[in-house]
Design an enzyme around this catalytic site. Structure first.
Site, PDB file in Angstrom:
ATOM      1  N   TYR A  76      42.941  35.805  49.194  1.00 27.46           N
ATOM      2  CA  TYR A  76      44.285  35.548  49.716  1.00 27.46           C
ATOM      3  C   TYR A  76      44.226  34.928  51.114  1.00 27.46           C
ATOM      4  CZ  TYR A  76      45.933  38.865  46.088  1.00 27.46           C
ATOM      5  OH  TYR A  76      46.194  39.524  44.910  1.00 27.46           O
ATOM      6  N   HIS A  84      37.663  41.338  41.620  1.00 19.69           N
ATOM      7  CA  HIS A  84      38.934  40.639  41.445  1.00 19.69           C
ATOM      8  C   HIS A  84      39.110  40.038  40.045  1.00 19.69           C
ATOM      9  CE1 HIS A  84      42.169  38.407  43.984  1.00 19.69           C
ATOM     10  NE2 HIS A  84      42.622  38.676  42.776  1.00 19.69           N
TER      11      HIS A  84
END
Length: 267
Positions: free
Chosen positions: A39, A97
């Protein structure tokens, strides 16, 4: 359940927007914050936490290891860098992830590297994100079921992922729902709209209430303080059996996030 039922997400937020969003969330009562290496906003999330009046021990911080850091040489240094950016000695939860099957690193290897980070005291809990049933089982086999805290997966009224969610719950693995509003697509849904009218709430609150009632944790994000506050109030809504059935009829396999080379074969 280890994962708090309600947290604030930071996906696609950057710069001052993420600082303001997280600070607003903490001020309005959120105590769980979800971020990820990819991110690119861990530094800003750390800044927001420092600038808020909330004690670190009252917070539950989640980050996720990006695919290029799964190897033994890279995972722990990358997590230490995340801790530095977040301004904390330890995170509460660290996830793999994406399984990224085409990367050539086995689930066993990446999970054992993550478990090593837990043993080193860098993270209190570990888990997975975007794993299907088969890969979740591989993760369980690699590090033991007691070390798989959650599988964070895309779930919304339009993508209910029932088979996977039921499997996780049968294994006592927390289900964390992301994209619960399907990038806002569910907000204009007539069925949700009708139910929302009954409760004099928003469709967003109904979708979140549905997820919570299914036993999932949710991490919606917003840059608007009033939306953060409204989202939180979804916890006060108790949908009846008929309403839950109406929402389950909205399933359309409407997956929003499915990156090639990273995603598994979905159940």
């Amino acid at each position: 359940m280890i994962v708090p039922k309600f947290g604030v997400g930071t996906f696609r937020l950057s710069g001052q927007a993420v600082v303001d969003s997280v600070k607003n969330a903490l001020e309005t009562g959120y105590r769980a914050v979800d971020t990820a290496q990819i991110y690119g906003n861990e530094t800003e999330v750390g800044q927001a936490i420092r600038e808020s009046a909330v004690n670190r021990q009252d917070l539950f911080i989640t980050t996720k290891i990006w695919t290029e850091h799964y190897s033994h040489e890279k995972l722990i240094p990358s997590l230490k860098e995340s801790l530095h950016k977040l301004g904390t000695d330890v995170v509460d939860l660290t996830l793999i992830h994406w399984p990224a099957p085409k990367l050539g690193i086995s689930i066993t290897e990446m999970m054992q590297n993550l478990l090593e980070a837990k043993h080193q005291g860098l993270t209190k809990h570990i888990g997975i994100s975007n794993f299907n049933i088969e890969l979740t089982q591989q993760a369980i086999d690699a590090v033991g079921i007691e070390n798989i805290t959650t599988n964070q997966i895309e779930l919304s009224p339009y993508l209910q992922n029932q088979k996977l969610a039921s499997f996780l719950q049968s294994q006592n693995i927390d289900v964390t729902s992301y994209m619960t509003l399907a990038y806002g697509k569910v907000l204009n849904d007539p069925v949700l709209g009708k139910i929302a009218k009954t409760y004099q709430t928003s469709t967003a609150q109904i979708a979140l209430a549905w997820a919570l009632q299914n036993g999932y944790a949710v991490i919606p994000s917003s840059t608007k303080r009033e939306h953060l506050l409204a989202n939180l109030k979804a916890q006060d809504i108790q949908l009846n059996t008929e309403e839950m059935l109406q929402i389950s009829s909205l399933e359309r396999n409407g997956r929003e996030v499915n990156p090639e080379n990273l995603a598994p074969e979905w159940d």
